[in-house]
Design a protein around this motif. Sequence first.
Motif, short mmCIF file in Angstrom:
data_model
loop_
_atom_site.label_atom_id
_atom_site.label_comp_id
_atom_site.label_asym_id
_atom_site.label_seq_id
_atom_site.Cartn_x
_atom_site.Cartn_y
_atom_site.Cartn_z
N CYS A 39 -7.98 -4.68 4.52
CA CYS A 39 -8.77 -3.51 3.06
C CYS A 39 -9.12 -4.62 2.23
CB CYS A 39 -7.87 -2.58 2.93
SG CYS A 39 -7.52 -1.28 4.37
N SER A 40 -9.08 -6.56 2.53
CA SER A 40 -9.13 -6.54 1.57
C SER A 40 -10.25 -7.00 1.39
CB SER A 40 -8.20 -8.22 1.71
OG SER A 40 -9.83 -9.14 3.16
N ALA A 41 -11.37 -7.02 1.44
CA ALA A 41 -12.59 -6.22 0.75
C ALA A 41 -12.50 -5.64 -0.88
CB ALA A 41 -13.55 -5.74 1.19
N ARG A 42 -10.95 -5.19 -1.28
CA ARG A 42 -11.30 -3.97 -2.30
C ARG A 42 -10.84 -4.85 -3.07
NH1 ARG A 42 -7.02 -1.45 -0.37
NH2 ARG A 42 -5.32 -2.00 -1.55
N ASP A 43 -10.32 -5.69 -3.01
CA ASP A 43 -9.64 -7.11 -4.07
C ASP A 43 -11.23 -7.76 -4.50
OD1 ASP A 43 -9.18 -9.15 -5.97
OD2 ASP A 43 -8.26 -10.42 -4.23
N ARG A 44 -11.04 -7.54 -5.79
CA ARG A 44 -12.10 -7.46 -6.23
C ARG A 44 -13.07 -8.84 -6.40
NH1 ARG A 44 -14.97 -3.80 -10.16
NH2 ARG A 44 -13.88 -2.14 -10.66
N SER A 45 -11.85 -9.82 -6.26
CA SER A 45 -12.33 -11.77 -6.62
C SER A 45 -12.90 -11.50 -4.64
CB SER A 45 -11.36 -12.75 -6.17
OG SER A 45 -10.03 -11.72 -5.67
N SER A 46 -12.80 -10.97 -3.75
CA SER A 46 -13.41 -11.46 -2.24
C SER A 46 -15.13 -10.63 -2.77
CB SER A 46 -12.93 -9.84 -1.66
OG SER A 46 -13.11 -8.67 -1.43
N ARG A 47 -15.30 -10.05 -3.41
CA ARG A 47 -16.95 -9.52 -3.48
C ARG A 47 -17.11 -8.88 -2.24
NH1 ARG A 47 -19.25 -15.44 -6.17
NH2 ARG A 47 -18.01 -15.13 -7.92
N GLY A 48 -16.19 -7.81 -1.92
CA GLY A 48 -16.79 -7.55 -0.53
C GLY A 48 -16.31 -7.96 0.73
N GLN A 49 -16.16 -9.08 0.63
CA GLN A 49 -16.44 -10.16 2.11
C GLN A 49 -14.04 -10.09 2.18
OE1 GLN A 49 -18.27 -13.34 2.05
NE2 GLN A 49 -19.12 -13.18 0.23
N GLY A 50 -13.95 -9.33 3.13
CA GLY A 50 -12.74 -9.29 3.57
C GLY A 50 -12.05 -10.58 4.47
N THR A 51 -10.71 -10.47 5.09
CA THR A 51 -10.66 -11.36 6.39
C THR A 51 -11.14 -11.49 7.01
OG1 THR A 51 -8.03 -10.38 5.25
CG2 THR A 51 -8.43 -12.45 6.88
N MET A 52 -11.84 -12.98 7.41
CA MET A 52 -11.72 -13.19 8.83
C MET A 52 -10.95 -13.09 9.85
SD MET A 52 -14.95 -14.23 8.17
CE MET A 52 -15.46 -15.37 9.92
N ILE A 53 -11.54 -12.67 10.52
CA ILE A 53 -10.69 -12.41 12.03
C ILE A 53 -11.71 -12.84 12.69
CG2 ILE A 53 -9.38 -10.69 13.98
CD1 ILE A 53 -8.63 -9.01 11.59
N GLY A 54 -11.67 -13.78 13.76
CA GLY A 54 -12.28 -14.69 14.62
C GLY A 54 -14.00 -14.97 14.11
N GLY A 55 -14.90 -13.67 14.59
CA GLY A 55 -16.09 -14.16 14.31
C GLY A 55 -16.46 -12.78 13.40
N TRP A 56 -15.84 -12.05 12.55
CA TRP A 56 -15.52 -10.59 12.87
C TRP A 56 -15.10 -10.88 10.86
CZ3 TRP A 56 -14.07 -11.90 17.28
CH2 TRP A 56 -15.13 -10.28 18.48
N GLN A 57 -16.08 -10.12 10.43
CA GLN A 57 -15.56 -10.07 8.45
C GLN A 57 -15.42 -8.98 8.70
OE1 GLN A 57 -17.81 -11.47 5.16
NE2 GLN A 57 -16.27 -12.79 4.82
N CYS A 58 -14.05 -8.51 7.76
CA CYS A 58 -13.11 -6.97 7.51
C CYS A 58 -14.10 -6.43 6.17
CB CYS A 58 -11.95 -6.93 7.36
SG CYS A 58 -10.75 -7.40 8.87
N ARG A 59 -14.94 -5.50 6.26
CA ARG A 59 -15.30 -4.59 5.68
C ARG A 59 -15.41 -3.34 4.67
NH1 ARG A 59 -18.53 -9.22 4.68
NH2 ARG A 59 -20.44 -9.03 5.86
N GLN A 60 -13.97 -3.19 4.83
CA GLN A 60 -13.75 -1.83 4.63
C GLN A 60 -12.90 -2.08 3.05
OE1 GLN A 60 -11.18 -1.34 8.71
NE2 GLN A 60 -10.22 -0.23 7.08
#
Length: 742
Positions: free
Chosen positions: A186-207
């Motif tokens: 849920c790191s996309a909730r951080d405003r500094s991430s600009r909606g782009q969460g943690t990368m896990i392999g070739g997938w990016q967390c969006r929630q």
Amino acid sequence: MARDILKALKNKKLPQMVDWYDPRLLAKIGVREVISSVMGQYADQRLLQAATDRASEDELANRYDYSNPQNEDQLKRIELDGKGAVWVDYIADLGDGFEPTYAMASLLASESLDLGDVGHLRHGEILIMGGDQAYPQASREQYRNRLQDPYDLAFTADDQPERKLFAVPGNHDWYDGLNAFDNLFCSARDRSSRGQGTMIGGWQCRQHRSYFAIQLPHNWWIWGADIQFSNNLDDGQINYFDLISEQMGPGDKVIICIAEPSWLEAEAQGYDEHENLNAISMLARKTGAQICAVLAGDWHHYSRYHSDNLGIHFITCGGGGAFAHATHQLKNKLTVHWPVATKTGETSDDSLAFDTAEKRIMKGDDNIDFKAQEFEISAQEDADENAPESAHKTRPRPPSAKRLLGEAEPFDHEKPHIYPSRLTSRLLSLRNFALPFHNFKFALGLGFIYFIYSWMAFGIDEEIQYFQGSFGTDTPYEKSIVWFVYLASQKSIAFFLMVVGLWFGLVKYVDTSVIKFKFLRPWVGATIGTAHFLAHLLAIAMMTMLVNGVIYLFSQFHNNITTIKPTADLTKQIAAIDNAHYASLRSFIAKGSYLQDPETLMEQRVEKVSQLQKIKVQRERDLFAAYRILGALLMIPLGGILGALVFGTYWVFTCTILSMHCGDAFGALMIKDYNHFLRMKFEKDKLTIYPIGLDRVPRARGWVEPSAAGPLRPNKPKIVPKKPLKIHLIEDPIVIHAKDAG
């Protein structure tokens, strides 16, 4: 890097399958579960998520809107295939041993999968992780070692990955109060991430929260709910899904993802477990949307139940890398309680729990009401009379059966949609006959318990005399054991209480929920538990007699080859008395008179012999006590092996024949094979689900560097299998037409 990974894999430096019966791990999990339950009640992470997510209602409602494939915003765009379909992958119960987790990650990362007659299946643009993303406790370290590392190694991502990742938390994700899950997914909730969460392999967390609602093209939706230890949906989550439902209408179709299969839980536990599913289903349908399928993990097997009357598929798919669960205990038919839409104000005889849940969901201006109704769902289905004849003749066999039975088999529509098969499941359960050899730490734990019982039993005065008597008589061995237990219980109240506690614990341990008639359950539990108790008691007695007999022989041998001053002095005195007696006897023969009174000499000799015997017995006792440490060295490993054999045999009997303790029995086996996931194809009027299975995962020596296996793959894996992974369809593709949805 590849060589380092292969070396670490061969040397078992990478995560191995979790040994669930390691006594240390059992203690840690017990403590963590208590703490997490308390934290879940008093520091619900979901409430903090809602409070720190400052999005407006409009932003919340459209945050995961991927319905427009032409959207200029890359974060809101997903790619369609050549026919306009959207592909989504679903996998659950992932981070256990490295090999199965990496194998599944490599399949998900591939651009497409070749499934023979079905053709090539395109990769999923969205990956849904359905719960329990890391074992045994989803800490940040475990997420890194058991989930992120395998996925990073299987799929080297670009700077701007297009594949998206969403995750539903399971009970293991909640063991730290959901902190590590929130930090990772849920790191996309951080405003500094600009909606782009943690990368896990070739997938990016969006929630942004531990729950989500994804809108796809063609009016398809995927809802992921967070049920927190099966307890409840929090108010913030209800408000979120209520807001989403306002954007939906009669033409929308929904797939629901929850962490646990409540339809199986209700059957296994013998009481209604549908509260969370009822709540989320009412939220999804209150504005007229249709539910097509419910997906869940937690149970590490594949099963699909369906009802034509209900129009919903209930799919359990928990094979993302965790140990395999049993399937032979699954029933062909189950009953589910499902909310049915009715006219507002219509009377019903629903339970208080259902009415309470409905009041939380429904608002005063909602022009719809629900009532609970029972439906029968089946893991079998009849052939479709409208399908072409060719569809019913044959289908490809799984790879494991091709060698013996050929390439194709008749399609049996009555065959349950279960993987692995029930026969395979029963055969796998027989491995518990060798329980001490693949769960040696558990065996050592049992050995320690056996040692405690043995130590307590021999806190009696007659220990040495008992063994002297038992080894020197013709008493049958089984009677000696019964006498041993009786004598130990009579002399030691602590041992007696421990014996009673063992009996009570083993009786309570029996899983009687599978017994249909409730009035029989206490009797069945008492009978099976008592038999299990007697087997352990017999094993403890046998090992105690054996180990203490060995100790006694050691002490006897030590006593016989060594002398101490008191015994040496008494021996000399006895010898002097004997010499005096012989001299006195010779005097009587020669002269007719004794030098000393024979009776006095005999009394002195008897007294000295008695003193010598007492000293020897005490010496034996002292030596026996000194050698008791040898009992621990013998009892813990040998008693542990015997105790684990008893427990393994108990699991084989109860699991294979009575379908009891299936979770416990298979947890001890740590089977890394029979993995699976779902690949879903969303089209305008239908959804096609492909359940993909992998019978066997390559072991440590089954992986090589990419350069040794042909051209470099687009996902740039760090290691690849020596031979291609033999995947297959678990069953024919599941086609769900929108018009048939519930």
